[in-house]
Design a protein around this motif. Sequence first.
Motif, PDB file in Angstrom:
ATOM      1  N   ALA A  70      45.876  86.865  60.795  1.00  0.00           N
ATOM      2  CA  ALA A  70      45.237  86.745  59.854  1.00  0.00           C
ATOM      3  C   ALA A  70      45.242  88.253  58.910  1.00  0.00           C
ATOM      4  N   ARG A 110      45.697  93.828  59.437  1.00  0.00           N
ATOM      5  CA  ARG A 110      46.377  92.652  60.239  1.00  0.00           C
ATOM      6  C   ARG A 110      45.876  92.568  61.633  1.00  0.00           C
ATOM      7  N   TRP A 123      36.156  88.735  61.800  1.00  0.00           N
ATOM      8  CA  TRP A 123      35.746  88.824  60.309  1.00  0.00           C
ATOM      9  C   TRP A 123      34.380  89.246  60.299  1.00  0.00           C
ATOM     10  N   LEU A 136      38.321  89.364  52.093  1.00  0.00           N
ATOM     11  CA  LEU A 136      39.292  88.102  51.766  1.00  0.00           C
ATOM     12  C   LEU A 136      39.978  88.061  52.931  1.00  0.00           C
ATOM     13  N   THR A 137      40.238  86.958  53.399  1.00  0.00           N
ATOM     14  CA  THR A 137      41.089  86.640  54.585  1.00  0.00           C
ATOM     15  C   THR A 137      41.906  85.577  54.396  1.00  0.00           C
ATOM     16  N   ALA A 138      43.209  85.703  54.556  1.00  0.00           N
ATOM     17  CA  ALA A 138      44.444  84.920  54.451  1.00  0.00           C
ATOM     18  C   ALA A 138      45.075  84.751  55.976  1.00  0.00           C
ATOM     19  N   PHE A 139      45.187  83.493  56.306  1.00  0.00           N
ATOM     20  CA  PHE A 139      45.991  83.400  57.794  1.00  0.00           C
ATOM     21  C   PHE A 139      47.474  83.076  57.350  1.00  0.00           C
ATOM     22  N   ALA A 140      48.338  83.769  58.431  1.00  0.00           N
ATOM     23  CA  ALA A 140      49.677  83.758  58.304  1.00  0.00           C
ATOM     24  C   ALA A 140      50.090  82.383  58.734  1.00  0.00           C
TER      25      ALA A 140
END
Length: 147
Positions: A70, A110, A123, A136-140
Amino acid sequence: MKRLLDRADERILMELTRNARISHADLAARVNLSRNAVRQRIERLERDGLIRGYTIVAGEGRIATSTIAALMFVYRNDRMRGADVIQALRRIPEVVACDVVSGEFDLVVRVEATEADRTRQIWQEISALPGVRDTLTAFALSSMIRR
């Protein structure tokens, strides 16, 4: 006092970056030094902090372990005085990288964890840090280049 790098030190670092497992004898031949001189230079580079460790990048064919990656974009309250946030991130073992960035966000973190729940815990921990305004979180979804 740390010494400046000379051309031989730079070549040693370049070769070790390419292959950290290269033998001292092979490295010596590539940089035109004796094996003993290469060993002494590597030890000095380690002492001076220019080499801080060696790592393994697992290739294809390894036993699959599901790692959830993430990217957490962190807004700090004070961009210039947020060292406490970075110190706290250093203590989280799943944080594998943290970059200070320009633009809208302050940090890109990361996180690589083995469970989604652990990613959520991290988080929450980061969001609760004094000095963190928002995240703000984005998952790979997949990793295309890994070095």
